[in-house]
Write a protein that holds these residues in place. Sequence first.
Motif, PDB file in Angstrom:
ATOM      1  N   ILE A 108       0.843  -1.162  -0.014  1.00  0.00           N
ATOM      2  CA  ILE A 108      -0.162  -0.138   0.127  1.00  0.00           C
ATOM      3  C   ILE A 108       0.847   1.202  -0.058  1.00  0.00           C
ATOM      4  O   ILE A 108       1.681   1.613   0.986  1.00  0.00           O
ATOM      5  N   PRO A 109       1.014   1.958  -1.146  1.00  0.00           N
ATOM      6  CA  PRO A 109       1.668   3.025  -1.166  1.00  0.00           C
ATOM      7  C   PRO A 109       1.022   4.294  -0.329  1.00  0.00           C
ATOM      8  O   PRO A 109      -0.029   4.483  -0.719  1.00  0.00           O
ATOM      9  N   VAL A 110       1.890   4.989   0.494  1.00  0.00           N
ATOM     10  CA  VAL A 110       1.179   6.151   1.334  1.00  0.00           C
ATOM     11  C   VAL A 110       2.150   7.359   1.137  1.00  0.00           C
ATOM     12  O   VAL A 110       3.172   7.206   1.179  1.00  0.00           O
ATOM     13  N   ILE A 111       0.920   8.418   1.140  1.00  0.00           N
ATOM     14  CA  ILE A 111       1.833   9.688   0.927  1.00  0.00           C
ATOM     15  C   ILE A 111       1.476  10.188   2.661  1.00  0.00           C
ATOM     16  O   ILE A 111       0.608  10.320   2.949  1.00  0.00           O
ATOM     17  N   TYR A 112       2.925  10.269   3.346  1.00  0.00           N
ATOM     18  CA  TYR A 112       2.848  10.628   4.708  1.00  0.00           C
ATOM     19  C   TYR A 112       2.793  12.043   5.129  1.00  0.00           C
ATOM     20  O   TYR A 112       3.790  12.681   5.304  1.00  0.00           O
ATOM     21  N   ASP A 113       1.512  12.430   5.027  1.00  0.00           N
ATOM     22  CA  ASP A 113       1.174  13.892   5.263  1.00  0.00           C
ATOM     23  C   ASP A 113      -0.007  14.053   6.065  1.00  0.00           C
ATOM     24  O   ASP A 113      -0.898  14.968   5.850  1.00  0.00           O
ATOM     25  N   GLY A 114      -0.307  13.103   7.206  1.00  0.00           N
ATOM     26  CA  GLY A 114      -1.519  13.230   7.907  1.00  0.00           C
ATOM     27  C   GLY A 114      -1.655  14.126   8.863  1.00  0.00           C
ATOM     28  O   GLY A 114      -0.649  14.859   9.304  1.00  0.00           O
ATOM     29  N   GLU A 115      -2.715  14.710   9.135  1.00  0.00           N
ATOM     30  CA  GLU A 115      -2.986  15.801  10.178  1.00  0.00           C
ATOM     31  C   GLU A 115      -2.316  15.461  11.596  1.00  0.00           C
ATOM     32  O   GLU A 115      -1.994  16.257  12.197  1.00  0.00           O
ATOM     33  N   ALA A 120      -2.842   6.327  21.229  1.00  0.00           N
ATOM     34  CA  ALA A 120      -4.250   6.120  21.662  1.00  0.00           C
ATOM     35  C   ALA A 120      -5.374   6.830  20.734  1.00  0.00           C
ATOM     36  O   ALA A 120      -4.704   7.566  19.838  1.00  0.00           O
ATOM     37  N   ARG A 121      -6.473   6.340  20.426  1.00  0.00           N
ATOM     38  CA  ARG A 121      -7.350   7.351  19.524  1.00  0.00           C
ATOM     39  C   ARG A 121      -7.348   8.582  20.143  1.00  0.00           C
ATOM     40  O   ARG A 121      -7.147   8.997  21.175  1.00  0.00           O
ATOM     41  N   ARG A 122      -7.815   9.563  19.079  1.00  0.00           N
ATOM     42  CA  ARG A 122      -8.133  10.897  19.207  1.00  0.00           C
ATOM     43  C   ARG A 122      -9.153  11.236  20.213  1.00  0.00           C
ATOM     44  O   ARG A 122     -10.075  10.171  20.464  1.00  0.00           O
ATOM     45  N   THR A 123      -9.049  11.962  21.402  1.00  0.00           N
ATOM     46  CA  THR A 123     -10.001  12.167  22.254  1.00  0.00           C
ATOM     47  C   THR A 123     -11.306  12.706  21.474  1.00  0.00           C
ATOM     48  O   THR A 123     -12.591  12.405  21.946  1.00  0.00           O
ATOM     49  N   ASN A 124     -10.900  13.582  20.520  1.00  0.00           N
ATOM     50  CA  ASN A 124     -12.232  14.044  19.713  1.00  0.00           C
ATOM     51  C   ASN A 124     -12.278  13.233  18.362  1.00  0.00           C
ATOM     52  O   ASN A 124     -11.277  13.481  17.571  1.00  0.00           O
ATOM     53  N   SER A 125     -13.427  12.600  18.042  1.00  0.00           N
ATOM     54  CA  SER A 125     -13.466  12.072  16.818  1.00  0.00           C
ATOM     55  C   SER A 125     -13.669  13.041  15.661  1.00  0.00           C
ATOM     56  O   SER A 125     -14.038  14.110  15.867  1.00  0.00           O
ATOM     57  N   ARG A 126     -13.166  12.749  14.388  1.00  0.00           N
ATOM     58  CA  ARG A 126     -13.324  13.568  13.301  1.00  0.00           C
ATOM     59  C   ARG A 126     -14.641  13.287  12.769  1.00  0.00           C
ATOM     60  O   ARG A 126     -15.134  12.002  12.782  1.00  0.00           O
ATOM     61  N   THR A 127     -15.417  14.283  12.503  1.00  0.00           N
ATOM     62  CA  THR A 127     -16.827  13.812  11.754  1.00  0.00           C
ATOM     63  C   THR A 127     -16.622  13.263  10.210  1.00  0.00           C
ATOM     64  O   THR A 127     -17.585  12.560   9.772  1.00  0.00           O
ATOM     65  N   SER A 166     -15.030   7.535   2.990  1.00  0.00           N
ATOM     66  CA  SER A 166     -15.274   8.529   4.126  1.00  0.00           C
ATOM     67  C   SER A 166     -16.022   8.396   5.099  1.00  0.00           C
ATOM     68  O   SER A 166     -17.385   7.704   4.769  1.00  0.00           O
ATOM     69  N   SER A 167     -15.939   8.578   6.256  1.00  0.00           N
ATOM     70  CA  SER A 167     -16.791   8.330   7.438  1.00  0.00           C
ATOM     71  C   SER A 167     -16.335   9.113   8.740  1.00  0.00           C
ATOM     72  O   SER A 167     -15.191   9.554   8.454  1.00  0.00           O
ATOM     73  N   PRO A 168     -16.953   9.098   9.865  1.00  0.00           N
ATOM     74  CA  PRO A 168     -16.568   9.645  11.031  1.00  0.00           C
ATOM     75  C   PRO A 168     -15.281   8.666  11.565  1.00  0.00           C
ATOM     76  O   PRO A 168     -15.427   7.409  11.021  1.00  0.00           O
ATOM     77  N   GLY A 169     -14.434   9.279  12.211  1.00  0.00           N
ATOM     78  CA  GLY A 169     -13.267   8.097  12.637  1.00  0.00           C
ATOM     79  C   GLY A 169     -12.503   8.965  13.795  1.00  0.00           C
ATOM     80  O   GLY A 169     -12.447  10.169  13.917  1.00  0.00           O
ATOM     81  N   GLY A 170     -11.909   8.139  14.928  1.00  0.00           N
ATOM     82  CA  GLY A 170     -11.182   8.706  15.716  1.00  0.00           C
ATOM     83  C   GLY A 170      -9.903   8.398  15.723  1.00  0.00           C
ATOM     84  O   GLY A 170      -8.950   8.485  16.797  1.00  0.00           O
ATOM     85  N   TRP A 171      -9.135   7.575  14.681  1.00  0.00           N
ATOM     86  CA  TRP A 171      -8.001   7.388  14.599  1.00  0.00           C
ATOM     87  C   TRP A 171      -6.982   8.593  14.247  1.00  0.00           C
ATOM     88  O   TRP A 171      -7.460   9.502  13.413  1.00  0.00           O
TER      89      TRP A 171
END
Lengths: 294, 216
Positions: free
Chosen positions: B94-101, B150-157, B177-182
């Motif tokens: 799985i090729p990944v562009i590593y620029d996550g928030e 840990a998961r984020r304390t606040n999930s993203r919508t 796309s979905s809500p998620g807390g990772w």
Amino acid sequence: MPELRVLRVGLFASIQDRGRFGYSDMGLGSAGYADRGSAALANRMVGNPAGAAVVEVALGGFEIEATGAVILAVTGAMCDVTISGPDGRYSRGSAVLEVISLNASQRLQLGAPSRGLRNYIAVRGGIAVQPVLGSRSWDTLAKLGPEPLTAGAVLPVGTDAVSWPIVDAVAPPLTDDAPPRLDILRGPRDDWFTADSLDLLVGQDYVVTPDSDRVGMRLDAAVPLRRSIEEEPPSEGVETGSLQVPREGFPVLFLADHPVTGGYPVIAVLSPASVDRAAQLRPGDLVRFGLVGG
Amino acid sequence: MTDRTLPSEAPRILRCGATALLVELGSLEAVIALRLHLDASPIDGVVEMVSAFRTLLVRYDSVVVTEQRLRELLSQTVPVAESVGKPSADIVEIPVIYDGEDLESVATSTGLGVAGVIREHTGQVWTSAFCGFSPGFSYLVAPSRRLEVARRTNSRTLVPAGSVGLAAGFSGVYPRSSPGGWQLIGRTEVSMWSLNRLPPALAPAGTLVRFVDAGQ
């Protein structure tokens, strides 16, 4: 082969069969008939194998036209069933739980049910739409399967019948006005709740809220269930009929399109027959749970 | 019992209505070991199994096997936990562009720095332990625990499809796309779920996966 042309859809209608099994390792649930008993009965009435594809209609308002001679049966919720000629002119009345013969250009209409939620329309030979991943069921959660029905859809009739109808009609079940009793087996996570929780679960009326669909039914009651363990359990596999209880303490009943795993503790699971009864409940209906199985 | 058997006591077996038993085990390794064993030596009457973090749900046909008999058979099964995952030939890349928030905050909380996080993520083979949450969402595990956050304390919508994340010792890619807390560390164009191929899931349970740095 004849076809069924959809002329009108009320709230919602989809094609369902026994379901899509063997994909839980991919996170895909089984879907399938919400009220399995009624669907299987409709199939038996017309001479289909019990698992054949049928139309599942929510809250009536559905109309189809046959393009050739077909044999149908409607089961499930109590609603008016009417047969009309090609010009839409009333031809005769029929009923849920009758075997119906239609000629080419005749139409079948389901009115809005006075009690119950879902109707099943079986056609002798089955509905021969293209299966997706081995099943003709529409999964409302995964959004996968033959598309939900809209006016203009054309459903081919298949050749899967295994026998001819042997009765003209089936007697309707006895009903009364008391809230239906749904049988539950305790667990797997009843120990995540306080000692009085099971008594509470069987001791009060629950009402079906409008926040209910093929995935699950949200229930409301006077008194919430309380946890004895504070943290959330790790996600685990869940069964259709599970009563999953989120933090607020009011259960969600998982129906046919439930996700493969769930993250809230399941206090009890409905018996298979009670799941079928539950699939006929409408928002505002009351239910009582009864513990079985020891 | 050989010296490689699981050290724990017999697993708890819980009733899930009339159609399934939930086997509760002490670790994900034990779940995977039991699942591999039952895949290799099926019990007559078992129709499906659902693996999860600490449990294996065993769905059965009560006409073929009774609950009592299935409990006995499951209690007698003590598989050896050899390794996580099958000795499979193919590794899905799985090729990944590593620029996550969340890449910077993961870099800090793990103490690895951004380059270190990317090195850990791409430098080991991950195994799909099980799927759940949504079709095609695989919970991936790897031998090293250095990326355990840990998961984020606040999930993203809204987490966009293709987002690559970390949580609780797992890595995962959102199929849609979905809500998620990772914690999101990157993104990929690869689709985890597509009806245009068979199987539609890219990494069903048991699949080996390697992440590849796709560059900036």
